[in-house]
Each structure stands twice: as structure tokens, then as C-alpha cells.
Write a protein that holds these residues in place. Structure first.
Motif, PDB file in Angstrom:
ATOM      1  N   ASP A 250      -3.440   4.245  12.959  1.00 15.70           N
ATOM      2  CA  ASP A 250      -2.050   4.696  13.138  1.00 15.70           C
ATOM      3  C   ASP A 250      -1.502   5.306  11.846  1.00 15.70           C
ATOM      4  N   ALA A 251      -1.769   4.641  10.726  1.00 15.09           N
ATOM      5  CA  ALA A 251      -1.241   5.124   9.444  1.00 15.09           C
ATOM      6  C   ALA A 251      -1.929   6.417   9.007  1.00 15.09           C
ATOM      7  N   MET A 252      -3.255   6.488   9.177  1.00 14.48           N
ATOM      8  CA  MET A 252      -4.012   7.682   8.768  1.00 14.48           C
ATOM      9  C   MET A 252      -3.532   8.926   9.507  1.00 14.48           C
ATOM     10  N   LEU A 253      -3.225   8.757  10.783  1.00 10.22           N
ATOM     11  CA  LEU A 253      -2.818   9.927  11.576  1.00 10.22           C
ATOM     12  C   LEU A 253      -1.363  10.302  11.349  1.00 10.22           C
ATOM     13  N   HIS A 254      -0.487   9.298  11.364  1.00  8.97           N
ATOM     14  CA  HIS A 254       0.927   9.653  11.382  1.00  8.97           C
ATOM     15  C   HIS A 254       1.482  10.007  10.014  1.00  8.97           C
ATOM     16  N   ALA A 255       0.807   9.576   8.934  1.00 17.10           N
ATOM     17  CA  ALA A 255       1.208  10.085   7.611  1.00 17.10           C
ATOM     18  C   ALA A 255       1.041  11.606   7.593  1.00 17.10           C
ATOM     19  N   ILE A 256      -0.060  12.085   8.188  1.00 13.14           N
ATOM     20  CA  ILE A 256      -0.322  13.535   8.204  1.00 13.14           C
ATOM     21  C   ILE A 256       0.512  14.231   9.275  1.00 13.14           C
ATOM     22  N   PHE A 257       0.386  13.766  10.526  1.00 11.92           N
ATOM     23  CA  PHE A 257       0.971  14.531  11.640  1.00 11.92           C
ATOM     24  C   PHE A 257       2.492  14.389  11.732  1.00 11.92           C
ATOM     25  N   LEU A 258       3.040  13.250  11.337  1.00 13.97           N
ATOM     26  CA  LEU A 258       4.505  13.123  11.348  1.00 13.97           C
ATOM     27  C   LEU A 258       5.088  13.424   9.963  1.00 13.97           C
ATOM     28  N   GLY A 259       4.571  12.717   8.955  1.00 14.04           N
ATOM     29  CA  GLY A 259       5.151  12.856   7.616  1.00 14.04           C
ATOM     30  C   GLY A 259       5.003  14.246   7.047  1.00 14.04           C
ATOM     31  N   PHE A 260       3.822  14.813   7.158  1.00 14.42           N
ATOM     32  CA  PHE A 260       3.581  16.146   6.598  1.00 14.42           C
ATOM     33  C   PHE A 260       3.937  17.244   7.606  1.00 14.42           C
TER      34      PHE A 260
ATOM     35  N   SER B  88      12.027   6.179   8.855  1.00 20.15           N
ATOM     36  CA  SER B  88      11.405   5.476   9.987  1.00 20.15           C
ATOM     37  C   SER B  88       9.887   5.483   9.858  1.00 20.15           C
ATOM     38  N   LEU B  89       9.342   6.507   9.214  1.00 20.82           N
ATOM     39  CA  LEU B  89       7.894   6.525   9.002  1.00 20.82           C
ATOM     40  C   LEU B  89       7.498   5.478   7.962  1.00 20.82           C
ATOM     41  N   LEU B  90       8.356   5.295   6.970  1.00 17.97           N
ATOM     42  CA  LEU B  90       8.111   4.212   6.005  1.00 17.97           C
ATOM     43  C   LEU B  90       8.115   2.863   6.719  1.00 17.97           C
ATOM     44  N   LEU B  91       9.086   2.670   7.615  1.00 13.62           N
ATOM     45  CA  LEU B  91       9.165   1.421   8.380  1.00 13.62           C
ATOM     46  C   LEU B  91       7.890   1.228   9.190  1.00 13.62           C
ATOM     47  N   ARG B  92       7.442   2.300   9.819  1.00 13.72           N
ATOM     48  CA  ARG B  92       6.258   2.208  10.684  1.00 13.72           C
ATOM     49  C   ARG B  92       4.997   1.871   9.886  1.00 13.72           C
ATOM     50  N   LEU B  93       4.817   2.580   8.760  1.00 12.62           N
ATOM     51  CA  LEU B  93       3.570   2.416   8.006  1.00 12.62           C
ATOM     52  C   LEU B  93       3.567   1.171   7.119  1.00 12.62           C
ATOM     53  N   ILE B  94       4.728   0.847   6.548  1.00 15.42           N
ATOM     54  CA  ILE B  94       4.765  -0.328   5.664  1.00 15.42           C
ATOM     55  C   ILE B  94       5.060  -1.589   6.473  1.00 15.42           C
ATOM     56  N   GLY B  95       6.231  -1.578   7.164  1.00  8.80           N
ATOM     57  CA  GLY B  95       6.607  -2.763   7.935  1.00  8.80           C
ATOM     58  C   GLY B  95       5.675  -3.002   9.108  1.00  8.80           C
ATOM     59  N   GLY B  96       5.207  -1.913   9.729  1.00 13.78           N
ATOM     60  CA  GLY B  96       4.367  -2.046  10.914  1.00 13.78           C
ATOM     61  C   GLY B  96       2.887  -2.164  10.591  1.00 13.78           C
TER      62      GLY B  96
ATOM     63  N   ALA C 290       1.095  -1.899   7.517  1.00 10.98           N
ATOM     64  CA  ALA C 290       0.631  -2.664   6.345  1.00 10.98           C
ATOM     65  C   ALA C 290       0.893  -4.158   6.515  1.00 10.98           C
ATOM     66  N   VAL C 291       2.118  -4.500   6.949  1.00 10.24           N
ATOM     67  CA  VAL C 291       2.484  -5.921   7.089  1.00 10.24           C
ATOM     68  C   VAL C 291       2.025  -6.471   8.438  1.00 10.24           C
ATOM     69  N   ASP C 292       1.678  -5.553   9.355  1.00 13.29           N
ATOM     70  CA  ASP C 292       1.236  -5.911  10.702  1.00 13.29           C
ATOM     71  C   ASP C 292       2.336  -6.592  11.515  1.00 13.29           C
ATOM     72  N   ASN C 293       3.534  -6.028  11.420  1.00 11.37           N
ATOM     73  CA  ASN C 293       4.652  -6.518  12.226  1.00 11.37           C
ATOM     74  C   ASN C 293       4.849  -5.541  13.386  1.00 11.37           C
ATOM     75  N   THR C 294       4.570  -6.018  14.594  1.00  7.50           N
ATOM     76  CA  THR C 294       4.595  -5.134  15.761  1.00  7.50           C
ATOM     77  C   THR C 294       5.989  -4.567  16.016  1.00  7.50           C
ATOM     78  N   LEU C 295       7.013  -5.414  15.812  1.00 10.16           N
ATOM     79  CA  LEU C 295       8.382  -4.948  16.072  1.00 10.16           C
ATOM     80  C   LEU C 295       8.755  -3.796  15.123  1.00 10.16           C
ATOM     81  N   ALA C 296       8.398  -3.944  13.846  1.00 11.40           N
ATOM     82  CA  ALA C 296       8.688  -2.875  12.872  1.00 11.40           C
ATOM     83  C   ALA C 296       7.915  -1.603  13.232  1.00 11.40           C
ATOM     84  N   TRP C 297       6.679  -1.784  13.669  1.00 13.29           N
ATOM     85  CA  TRP C 297       5.857  -0.628  14.073  1.00 13.29           C
ATOM     86  C   TRP C 297       6.486   0.092  15.262  1.00 13.29           C
TER      87      TRP C 297
END
Lengths: 389, 135
Positions: free
Chosen positions: A281-291, A328-336, A338-345
Motif C-alpha cells: 500500500d505504501a509503495m504504490l500510494h506514495a508514488i501514485f497519490l503523493g507524486f 491524509s497520505l501521511l495519515l495513511r502511510l504513517i498511522g496506517g 507503518a503503525v499498522d492501525n487499520t482505522l488510520a489507514w
């Protein structure tokens, strides 16, 4: 090349009747892909067909973005045959949505990629340039991704090639603009070397996944560093109005490109993806959403008017969805992830989509409400020039 | 028939002014009131057409090669930084908009040409300064 005299009130010849239906088709594809994204986030929504669920990535990248990119290039070239690109890509995206049989969507989007490649060949024959070769390389990545999809590969297996299409398309355009800042030949050579590492990684990834993805990750980091050092946005961020907004969206996008590169380098694996595999999830969305989506935010205020022929008035409120996208992408990648919190993801993903829809809504309001009100004063709405330093 | 052409190279003494090489006469309020728009005035109007990505107008970028007015038609020869430029239609629209209502101009004949190819040498000193060139 010359054009016939055009009356001040006459429509420009290069936009044809296809443009509006193609844009509407792209929006339908986008909405379907966003819906599919919510289902992937685990929200209790109707799942739709298997084709829609599994086709989230190809619909967003080759269907929606492929249609828009090939449409803008067709309008720029002004050749009728070039319209076939966005038409084929759009039909391919719609074919995923309605669940047309195996192979048809992949075949259609591959045709779209081939037409885009032909557009760059046509441009090269008018005026050869390195940046056009980079753009054409992006179209080749699209075609390779389409062929692998057609050959029955799983989506995650040809995802690096879809990333290659967008990364090379965007960075090729930035390479072209970098000339305006007096970038030296050595710096352009450095770009070519870095882009070559990225392409090498894509090729290797099709045979040896982990090594290839890691090599491509090194290329992504290199491209992000090159953009951070040489891109014109470093200058235009000191400007004002639309020019500054575009620069802000570009520079934040480069940070995500670097982040994506680091993730590709560290994890190196895209296979065995599940609905929520954190690294995937992080590998794809850093590129496709963030960039990529940040680039879309940057360019929409000029590309949409170029394609539709209607002014899109810039407003400083455009910063709101841009900020929401990145936060929101920071929330998804860090809170979701990295921390593995499904709600944050999940909240991160929902707010990602909300940011995109908010920006589209603002753009539509500007096009169809503000544009109609202020049309007589359009000349006065040009963004002011950046302050001379 | 008056003609405006881009200065061959950006000279330090002409910072951004791009003096017309063969202008018949410079634009004036009197011309405007008399229902005439000469090429130099059109060049000034085209300075309102800004490449939004760069924040610099198309005249200072050196994209406008020549302007002449013939029988109420503004004939503009210009180029783009690259033939596949996605902003080309945006530029065309804004050129038409800024010339809308110019006295004596009833139509625009915009000719996008690729020879000579645009180079950064064609940018004015002011444009280069704004974009961080060491000039």
C-alpha cells in the motif's frame, strides 16, 4: 506550419467534438476507480464485479490518467488520428467497469498507449529532443504494461511498468522545462543516467522482482533528487498566484517521489499483495497519490482549459484539497501502514479520495460558474509575474 | 505595413523591452482612439499572456517571432518551447482573449512555426533574471 485566419470568437480548430465525451468518460472511470478504492479499504460497500475490484489500478492509471494524458497530447499535436489514443484508453477503462470479457480492456488500453507513442514519434519528426525521447519512453512503459496485462499477468506484476509510464511522462516534461532555468548539459546527462537506472530496474523487475524493484527505487530517488535540485519549481515557488500553487504542488510531489523510491528500495517486493499489505500500500500510494495526483493538481488549472477551451480561474482555496491530500497520505502511510492501525489507514484513504473530489468540485465550479461570470475580464485574471529577485 | 519582430538576441541594455526591429511607429493612445493598433502595441498586449508554469510572459520568453497587421488581421508568428507542448491551446486562447477588442483588429492569424527552433537564447534578460540565470 500555418493556420488559417481565425475570428476572435471562432472556436479553435484543434479541439474537436470528441473532447467533451472523452472527458466525461474519464470522469466515469475515475469515479468507478475511487469506488473500488473504498472497497479495497474495507468499507461495507457493494463490491461490484471482479473486473472492477481487480481493475482498480489499471482503471486509475491506464484508464483515467492514460485517457487524460493522451488527450492533452492529442490536442497539443492537433492531428485527428491522435484522438484514437484517448478514445481507446477511455473505452478500455470503461470496459473494466462493465466487466467486458478477458483481454478486451487490456487490448484497448494497449492500443491507446501505442497511439500515444505514435504522437511522440510525430513530435520527434517535427523537432527532435531528449525530453521527447523520455516522454516516448513513458509511453513504451504503458504499452509494456498493457501487453503484460493482455498476457494474463497479475496487476501487481506489471505495476512497476505502470509507474514507469507516469514517472517518465512527468519527469520528461520537467526535463523540458528545466531548460528555462539554464540547466547545463551535464545536469541533463545526469537526468538521462538516473532515468536509465529506473528503466533498467523496470526491465529487471519483470524477471527478478526484488532486485528490479530495488534498482528502480534507486532510480526514483535519483529522479526526485534531480528534480529537487534542477526543477523550475524551485524558482517559481517565490512567485505568486497560480504559478506559486503549481510550484507548491510540484515540490511536495517530489518529496513523495523520493519517499516512494526509498520504500521500493527497502521492500523490493510487490507480489503476494493482499487487500491491505502495508508495504505494498505504501509503495504504490506514495508514488501514485503523493507524486502523481499532486502533479495532476498542479497542472489541472492549465491543462483543463487547454483541452476544454474554457477558462479555469485559480483561487487560493485550491491549497485546501492539496494540503488535505498530503496530510491524509501521511495519515495513511504513517498511522496506517507503518503503525499498522487499520482505522488510520481507512481514514487516510477516505480523505485521500475526498481531497481529490474536493479539488475536482472546485475546478468544476471555477470552470462552469466563475468562468461564465468573469469571462469578459479573463485577461485581467492572468497570474501576476513572480517578484524579481 | 508595420512589422514587429523579436530582437535577435537578448541584449543586456534592452532588459525585457525587445525593441521592434522594423516597427513603423510605436503604439500610442492616439492610435488606439483612432481605431488603429500597431504591431508594437500588440506585442505589449501579448505580454499579458503568461506561461503559468513559468510565470513569465510569452514575449519575454522569446516565443513571439513577429507581428504584423494586415487588413484588420493580426498576423502573429510564434513558436513553443516544444512541438508537443500541452499548453499550446491554452496559449492560443489567451492570445485571442488579450487581443479581443483591440481597435482595428477583427481577427487573428496565429501561425505556430518550428523554424527557427526556439532556444533559451531567445529569452529576454528580464526573463532570465526572473528564472535565476546568472545574468
Amino acid at each position: 506550419m500555418s493556420s488559417a485566419p481565425i475570428g476572435l470568437s471562432a472556436p479553435r480548430g484543434r479541439r474537436r467534438g470528441w473532447v467533451v465525451p472523452i472527458m466525461l468518460g474519464a470522469i466515469v472511470i475515475l469515479l468507478a476507480a475511487l469506488w473500488s478504492g473504498l472497497v479495497h479499504l474495507g468499507l461495507p460497500l457493494p463490491r461490484g464485479g471482479t473486473s472492477l475490484h481487480e481493475g482498480h489500478g489499471p482503471m486509475m492509471i491506464l484508464g483515467f490518467l492514460g485517457t487524460l494524458i493522451s488527450l492533452e497530447r492529442a490536442v497539443a499535436l492537433g492531428a485527428r488520428w491522435a484522438d484514437l489514443g484517448p478514445v481507446a484508453a477511455g473505452l478500455g477503462g470503461l470496459a473494466v467497469l462493465v466487466g467486458v470479457g478477458d483481454g478486451v480492456p487490456a487490448l484497448l488500453v494497449t492500443v491507446g498507449g501505442l497511439v500515444l507513442l505514435a504522437v511522440f514519434v510525430a513530435v520527434h519528426r517535427i523537432q527532435a529532443s531528449m525530453h521527447n525521447v523520455v516522454l516516448a519512453s513513458g509511453a513504451v512503459c504503458w504499452v509494456v504494461a498493457g501487453c503484460l496485462w493482455l498476457a494474463g499477468w497479475e496487476v501487481y506484476q506489471f505495476l512497476p511498468w505502470m509507474a514507469g509510464f507516469l514517472v517518465l511522462t512527468i519527469t520528461g516534461e520537467r526535463l523540458e522545462l528545466s531548460r528555462l532555468t539554464g540547466t547545463a548539459a551535464g545536469a541533463r546527462g545526469l537526468f538521462v543516467a538516473t532515468a536509465s537506472v529506473f528503466v533498467l530496474g523496470l526491465i529487471v523487475s519483470s524477471f527478478t522482482e526484488v532486485s528490479g524493484v530495488r534498482i528502480a527505487g534507486v532510480g526514483l530517488i535519483g529522479l526526485a533528487a534531480w528534480l529537487a535540485r534542477f526543477d523550475i519549481a524551485r524558482r517559481t515557488i517565490r512567485g505568486s498566484g497560480l504559478t506559486r500553487f503549481m510550484a507548491a504542488a510540484l515540490l511536495t510531489g517530489y518529496a513523495w517521489l523520493a519517499t516512494g523510491g526509498v520504500l521500493w528500495l527497502v521492500f523490493g517486493r510487490m507480489t503476494e499483495a493482499t487487500s491491505h499489505q502495508a508495504s505494498y500500500d505504501a509503495m504504490l500510494h506514495a508514488i501514485f497519490l503523493g507524486f502523481v495526483i499532486s502533479m495532476i493538481f498542479a497542472h489541472a488549472p492549465v491543462i483543463v482549459p487547454a483541452v476544454l477551451g474554457r477558462p479555469l480561474t485559480y483561487h487560493r482555496w485550491f491549497y485546501v484539497p492539496l494540503a488535505l491530500l498530503h496530510l491524509s497520505l501521511l495519515l495513511r502511510l504513517i498511522g496506517g501502514d507503518a503503525v499498522d492501525n487499520t482505522l488510520a489507514w481507512q481514514w487516510g484513504g477516505i480523505l485521500n479520495e475526498l481531497a481529490f473530489l474536493m479539488y475536482m468540485g472546485m475546478a468544476a465550479h471555477s470552470l462552469f460558474v466563475l468562468g461564465r461570470r468573469r469571462r469578459p475580464a479573463v485577461a485581467a485574471e492572468q497570474p501576476p509575474q513572480p517578484a524579481t529577485r | 505595413m508595420a512589422l514587429w519582430t523579436r530582437a535577435p538576441k537578448s541584449a543586456p541594455t534592452q532588459a525585457g523591452t525587445q525593441a521592434p526591429a522594423q516597427a513603423g511607429q510605436s503604439g500610442s493612445v492616439a492610435d488606439w482612439l483612432a481605431g488603429r493598433t500597431d504591431p508594437a502595441t500588440i506585442a505589449e498586449l501579448l505580454r499579458q499572456v503568461i506561461d503559468p508554469e513559468v510565470g513569465v510572459n510569452i514575449v519575454d520568453l522569446g516565443l513571439v517571432y513577429s507581428i504584423r497587421v494586415s487588413d484588420g488581421t493580426a498576423v502573429i508568428q510564434m513558436s513553443l518551447t516544444t512541438p508537443g507542448c500541452p499548453l499550446s491551446a491554452y496559449m492560443e486562447d489567451n492570445i485571442h482573449r488579450v487581443l479581443w477588442g483591440a481597435p482595428g483588429i477583427s481577427s487573428v492569424d496565429l501561425r505556430i512555426i518550428w523554424e527557427p527552433a526556439w532556444t533559451t537564447e531567445m529569452m529576454s534578460v528580464r526573463a532570465k533574471q526572473e528564472l535565476g540565470w546568472p545574468v
